[in-house]
Every structure is written in C-alpha cells, then in structure tokens.
Design an enzyme around this catalytic site. Structure first.
Site, PDB file in Angstrom:
ATOM      1  N   LEU A 165       8.981   8.532  -7.956  1.00  0.00           N
ATOM      2  CA  LEU A 165       9.386   7.976  -6.659  1.00  0.00           C
ATOM      3  C   LEU A 165       9.835   6.523  -6.789  1.00  0.00           C
ATOM      4  CD1 LEU A 165       6.484   9.573  -4.622  1.00  0.00           C
ATOM      5  CD2 LEU A 165       8.880  10.303  -4.651  1.00  0.00           C
ATOM      6  N   GLN A 224       1.496   2.377 -13.129  1.00  0.00           N
ATOM      7  CA  GLN A 224       0.329   3.262 -13.122  1.00  0.00           C
ATOM      8  C   GLN A 224       0.055   3.791 -14.532  1.00  0.00           C
ATOM      9  OE1 GLN A 224      -1.670   4.537 -10.191  1.00  0.00           O
ATOM     10  NE2 GLN A 224      -0.957   2.475  -9.843  1.00  0.00           N
ATOM     11  N   GLU A 246      -3.976   8.832 -12.211  1.00  0.00           N
ATOM     12  CA  GLU A 246      -5.084   9.175 -13.094  1.00  0.00           C
ATOM     13  C   GLU A 246      -4.612   9.832 -14.391  1.00  0.00           C
ATOM     14  OE1 GLU A 246      -6.907  11.393  -9.956  1.00  0.00           O
ATOM     15  OE2 GLU A 246      -8.542   9.944  -9.794  1.00  0.00           O
TER      16      GLU A 246
HETATM   17 MO1  MOS Z   1      -9.990   8.439  -7.508  1.00  0.00          MO
HETATM   18  S1  MOS Z   1     -11.467   8.279  -8.891  1.00  0.00           S
HETATM   19  O1  MOS Z   1     -10.194   9.888  -6.708  1.00  0.00           O
HETATM   20  O2  MOS Z   1      -9.916   7.017  -6.697  1.00  0.00           O
END
Ligand code: MOS
Length: 730
Positions: free
Chosen positions: A617, A625, A692
């Site tokens: 995006l 990130q 993540e």
């Molecule tokens: Mo995340 S550890 O779901 O902020």
C-alpha cells in the site's frame, strides 16, 4: 449512507490497479511525520489539560500473596497528596486482547511481582511519586521457593486443537533422515518507546480518556465494563501511539486507574507508567520450549512433522502463545503431531508481543529445518522449496496467493547465497568466524471487521474518519492513499482523522490485520461513492477516470458535487473467503554473521529479508515495517530475554539499559525485497498483513549463520556469548 461488504469470494478485479491517480503503493512520506519529528504531535500524556492531578501506581514488591491492608494515612498528610485509591478494580485488567473478559486475579490477591496495589494521586508528579514510595501496606507473601516460577519445573495442561495425523513415531523410525531437537526461547517485553499513559476526565456523566492504545474499538468496551459504565459514556482518544507491539492491545492498568481516580475525585487525572512498571506490570511474551521431530526421505521430502511445545502463563489467564501457527500449514509431511501445552507460573500475564506465536515458533522451526538440511546434505533453500505443499497438509484447503518460493529464490539471488555444500568453519578473519544462514518467514493473515466514514466536501477535499490507530505503522498514509487513489485526489487533499471512538469503529491495530482491514472499509466506501460520482458525470463507473480532483478531461469534483457533500460509511466484514483458503504472508531471511572464537560474541554483518504480503500500500511504510522486523530478529536471536530473579521473582533487567534491544551499532545495512503480489482472497484490496511477518523466522537465519560460522549449534534463543561458547566445538 452505509456501504457494506462481507467478503465471501476472492475479489479478482484488483480494482485499485485500474485507478489512475497513481499513489497507491508509492513510497509517500507520512502526513504525520513532521509533527512527530518536531514534537508537535501530542501523545497520550502530552495533552495540556487544566487542573490535572497526577497519579503514580504502587505495585506489589513480592510474587504471590495477599494484600491485607493499605495504610492510606501513611501518606495522606504528605505535601500535595490528594488521595490514595486502593480500589480492587485497579487489578481489573481484561485478559489481553479479548474484549470484556473478567479480571483473572481475584481482588487483593497478588499473583506476580509488579501487580498494581494502589494509586497515589497528588497535585504534582513528584509529590505523587514521593508519596507512592512511602506508602506502606500489609501483606502475606508466600515463600518464593514454594511458588512455581520455572515453566520447565511445573506441570502443564495440554491445549485443545492438537493435530494428529498418521503415525509420527513410525515415520521417524523409518525415515532416511531425521531430526529430533528441542529449542527454548525466553520471555520478551514489547518495550514500546512510549510508556503506557492515560489522562482521564469525568464530567459527572461521561468519561474521556486520552490513552496509548492499539484497539480503541475494543478498549472502549473493556474500560466501560471495568468501570460499570455504558459504552456511550466513554470516549477514547489515541491519535498518536509510540509503538505497541501487543502491549497496548488491551486496556491496561494506567487507563483503569486514571479513570477510577478521575471519577472519584472529579478532576482530570494523568497516570504514566515508569519504564520499570511497563516491564513489570504489562504483559510479557511467554517462555517456550519446542520439540521438533522432522522425518524425511532420501531427497529431503518431509514424511513426518512433529512440533510439541510448552508455553508459560500466569494461572487463570487464557492466552497461550500460539507457536504452532505456521507449523500447521508451512511445510508438508503426511504424518503429523502438533500439540501445545501451558505451564502455569507466577510471572506477569503472558500475552501478545509482536507476532504472537510465529515470532518464537518460526525461529525454532527454521533452526530445526537447518539441522535437517544438514542431515540430508542439501542446500537449506532447496530443502524449503522441496517441502512447499500443494494444499494445506491437514485440511486440504488451497493456499490463497503464496510467494514463498519467489521469496526464497529472489532473496537468495539478491543476497548472493551460495547453493553449494555447506560446512561450518570455512571462513575466518582474525578472531572471527564468518558464516551465513537462512530461514523462511511465515505469519498467518488475519482480517477484522472495520468501519470508516469517507466524506467528499463541496470544496473537493476528502475526510476519512475512523477510530483506527496508527501505532507507528503508517495508517495515516495508507488510509489516505486508498481514498486518494479511488477518488482521484492527491494526498494533500485527503485528511485522515484517526484514533477517536466518536468516529466509526475500525479494526484496531493488532495481529497485522490493521492495514488490510481498515483500507478495505475505506475501499468499500469509495467504491460506492464512485458509483454516485459516475452517475453525476454521466458515465459508467468503469469509464470513470478520476485524477487530481476531477474526471480526466471532464468536470471537477467541485462541479460534480455542486455544493453538496457526499458521505459514505464503509463497512467491511470478513466472510466465507476466510474459511475457503489458507492465507498467510511469506518470506525468506538471509544473514551473514561473524562470531568471535574467544568470546562467543556474534555480530550481524548483513541481513536481507524478502517478503510477499499481497499488495504493497505504501512502499516506504511497508519497507519500514520489514526493517523493524529484521531488527527485532536480531534482538530475538542475540540479546532479548527477560531475566527473573529466583529470590523474589522480580525482573532483574526491567529497563532499556539492561533489556537489550538492538541499537544502531548492532544493526548493519539491511536489505528488503518486497515481492510483487496481489492476494484477491486476502482482502478486497488484495493486501495482507506485513508488520509481524517482518520478524517471523529471522532469528533462525542468524542462529543458522552462527552454526555455519563456528560450528556452535545453540539450542536456545537468545544466543548470548555464554551459550555460544558452551556450544562451541573444540
Ligand atoms: Mo500485535 S502482538 O497483535 O500488536
């Protein structure tokens, strides 16, 4: 007006690609960036609120026992002290992540060192802090020697949802090559830069709280529940959040305490946790131990896959670090055994810390895979490629879009990975052994219900409103980019208003679902608005080309709107498509490290992550990130561990001097590759989660490189110098 989409089918139109504004995916600077770097963007504690009192929490200086009395009088006569609040609701913290769950610890019982006992409120922060230090109370504490503190030395309960398929033991005994190994990981702290903070104001009927939160959309019910208020009596504001990494998913002590005090004292109250309190009181990542049994044929094709894990948790809490999550679907192997068990110990609540599950599950798995590659005698990249399954190995569901092979191949190419035979200790420079290692990345893709209101003003600018947060991830940017792309507006004509529960409810920032969920709500609203605009312009919606504030070669938005505003609330809900596909982000890490042959110190020389997470995006915020994920990987691999004192159970390293997150000197040049991908089953905008994913497996690339460098196979993260030395061959 509301436009609603429940996604039951993949959206293969990839509509954003047909738009012509040309800003989606671009590495645009953050609209909130200037305010942040110049210190004018107010964080929770920084709102100038008149007549505000200051509260300081007092926490338990013992691990397990009962508070039998708080001597309020001991401090009430101190200068500036207004009140001591020892309300039992101070412990009424909802279990992490879940809305409205009952407090796990019964009132007045203390189950971990650092649990809140009371709040001291004074006119100034210094007065409150001083009084908090002098507050005396009575308690009965159990002898720590009798309290379970070590997850390896206590009983554990098996969790539901185990996978059992075929016969793993038989597969192991018949395997041409096999690995049976147990890896351990330690507790982690989210260690967000901004400490937890809240300012509560009560007007006699309604409560306004400026707080540092990831999920105001849930936190509003959690706080209302804790205080016995209606949700319509609560407003939460979290416009800027200095990182959360899971620690701000649920409402926490400072917000509850500030609210109770504000309601009782009828003045605004601010509570900011000290760094030590953030470490001691806010959740930690669970300790884990994870046994892998991997069985393979002569060619390295998995025939058996076992992942049995023990994770730790405070008694009474329901969260269990889901370390098996990627093991469920990443690699094949027809004989499977996946089982999670929870050991109860008296350390603070274990909860979501950046990529709960995969953050520690993937490094362990990818370390075991490295051992298997060595056993089989093939290139570890090749081992992964050979074990990418056709469909989910247990439920048979198809994968949505999956770029694992591309990440492995493009990552290896860019890194200059040597696909030849591997042996430890092939390169040395002075005291340093040098080696390389790699690992796959995987993190399940989640989406959540989301609402956002998009309004086109008569002046041709757009406003997007939602209570969604930007926790440093770039939400302000990407929400503006989706709206701008769909409506044909440059970024400076889209105003994004986030983090206020008076706005429509977003998905919150958690589980890496924020970007794809909130942007889907914005997308749904804009698609509806485009239909209206097309009608006004007298063209079909397919023909409607909007750019720079108007129809290309036609009317401007100002003309089309003709003095009216156009406002639509987009409502996106995950639908059946979630159950029809296995959806995940994927990637690959490559690292080169040097290990000191005398001290066991490891330095990362260079590292690369290649990722596929659907549509990008914003190439700048997404890359950021990924970079953050690699930095987390370095910490997880080498330094990060909560250390608990066996004498009284306190955290020995509860500050940023002693809890070692990587600093500039620890982080070399990093390279990020974002593999081109659209995932129509992931979300209407074909995007998946990225935050993540950035770290899920990375620590193994470093651990595997340590082994390749010096021959030390360290079976516990972090791989501190003492552990490396202990595992170093003669
Ligand atoms: Mo995340 S550890 O779901 O902020």
């Amino acid at each position: 007006m509301t436009a609603h989409l429940k996604q039951d089918e993949p959206d293969t139109r990839n509509l954003l690609d047909d738009m012509v504004q040309g800003i989606i995916g671009k590495p645009l600077a953050r609209p909130d960036g200037l305010g942040k770097v110049t210190g004018t963007a107010p964080y929770a504690a920084e709102y100038p609120i008149a007549n505000c009192l200051e509260g300081v929490l007092v926490t338990a200086p013992f691990t397990k026992g009962t508070i039998t009395g708080v001597h309020k009088d001991s401090v009430l006569s101190m200068p500036g002290v207004v009140a001591v609040i020892d309300d039992q609701r101070l412990t009424a913290r909802a279990a992490q992540g879940g809305a409205g769950e009952a407090p796990a610890q019964p009132a007045r019982k203390v189950g971990y060192f650092g649990q809140p006992i009371a709040l001291v409120v004074a006119e100034s922060f210094e007065q409150a802090r001083d009084a908090a230090k002098h507050l005396t109370f009575e308690y009965r504490a159990e002898n720590v020697a009798d309290v379970p503190l070590d997850p390896e030395k206590t009983d554990a309960e098996p969790q539901d949802g185990a996978t059992r398929q075929g016969d793993l033991a038989q597969a192991m005994s018949q395997a041409a090559h096999s690995v049976d190994v147990t890896y351990t990981t330690e507790g982690h702290s989210s260690a967000a830069m901004e400490p937890h903070a809240a300012i509560a104001q009560w007007d006699g009927n309604s409560l306004t709280v400026h707080a540092s939160l990831q999920m105001p959309n849930y936190n509003i019910s959690e706080l209302a529940d804790a205080l016995d208020l209606g949700e319509d009596q609560v407003r939460l504001i979290a416009r800027y959040v200095g990182g959360g990494f899971g620690s701000k998913l649920g409402i926490s002590e400072e917000a509850v305490a500030a609210s109770i005090a504000a309601m009782e004292l009828e003045r605004p109250v601010r509570v900011v946790l000290s760094r030590q309190q953030v470490f001691q009181t806010i959740m930690r990542r669970s300790e884990t131990s994870q046994r892998f049994r991997l069985a393979a044929d002569e060619n390295g094709r998995l025939t058996g896959f076992g992942h049995e894990a023990r994770v730790s948790q405070l008694p009474g809490e329901s969260f269990a670090e889901p370390v098996l999550q990627s093991s469920e679907f990443l690699y094949g192997g027809e004989n499977r055994l996946l089982q999670l068990e929870v050991a109860r110990i008296h350390r603070m609540t274990a909860g979501s810390v950046r990529a709960p599950g995969e953050a520690v599950g993937m490094p362990a798995l990818e370390s075991a895979m490295d051992m298997l590659a060595e056993e089989v005698g093939i290139d570890p990249v090749e081992l992964r490629l050979r074990n990418i399954p056709e469909c989910h190995p247990v439920n048979g569901l198809p994968y949505s879009s999956r770029k694992l092979a591309e990440c492995l191949e493009q990552g290896a190419e860019a890194f200059g990975w040597d696909h030849g035979p591997r042996k430890p200790r092939q390169r040395r420079e002075g005291e340093w052994w040098i080696g390389t290692g790699m690992a796959s990345a995987a993190r399940v893709h989640n989406v959540a219900e989301a609402r956002a209101r998009v309004t086109l003003k008569p002046d041709g600018t757009a406003l997007v409103e939602t209570d969604m947060t930007d926790i440093g991830t770039g939400t302000y940017s990407i929400v503006g980019q989706v709206a701008g792309e769909m409506l044909g507006l440059p970024m400076d004509r889209v105003l994004v208003d986030l983090g206020d529960t008076d706005s429509p409810r977003g998905p919150g920032s958690g589980g890496s679902w924020g970007a794809s969920s909130i942007c889907s709500a914005v997308f749904v609203a804009c698609e509806d608005m485009r239909a209206t605009l097309a009608k006004k312009a007298g063209v079909s919606v397919e023909e409607l080309k909007l750019k720079d504030g108007g129809v290309i070669g036609g009317a401007s938005l100002v003309e089309l709107l003709d003095g009216e505003e156009l406002s639509v609330e987009g409502h996106y809900e995950p639908g059946a498509v979630e159950d029809d596909f296995t959806a995940s982000g994927y990637g690959a890490f490559f690292a080169e490290v040097r290990v000191n042959r005398f001290t066991g110190e490891t330095r990362v020389d260079r590292m690369l992550g290649a990722y596929g997470f659907g549509r990008v995006l914003n190439a700048k915020t997404a890359r950021s990130q990924c970079l953050g994920g690699i930095v987390w990987s370095i910490g997880a691999a080498l330094t990060e561990a909560l250390l608990f004192d066996p004498v009284d159970g306190h955290i020995a390293n509860c500050d940023l001097a002693e809890y070692h997150v990587p600093v500039n000197r620890d982080v070399p040049d990093l390279e990020v590759i974002m593999v081109e991908e659209r995932d129509p089953a992931a979300s209407p905008i074909q995007a998946k989660g990225v935050g993540e994913l950035g770290m899920c497996g990375g620590a193994a690339a470093i651990g595997n490189a340590i082994y390749n460098a010096c021959g030390a196979r360290v079976l516990g993260f972090p791989m501190t110098p003492d552990r490396v030395i202990a595992a170093m061959p003669e």
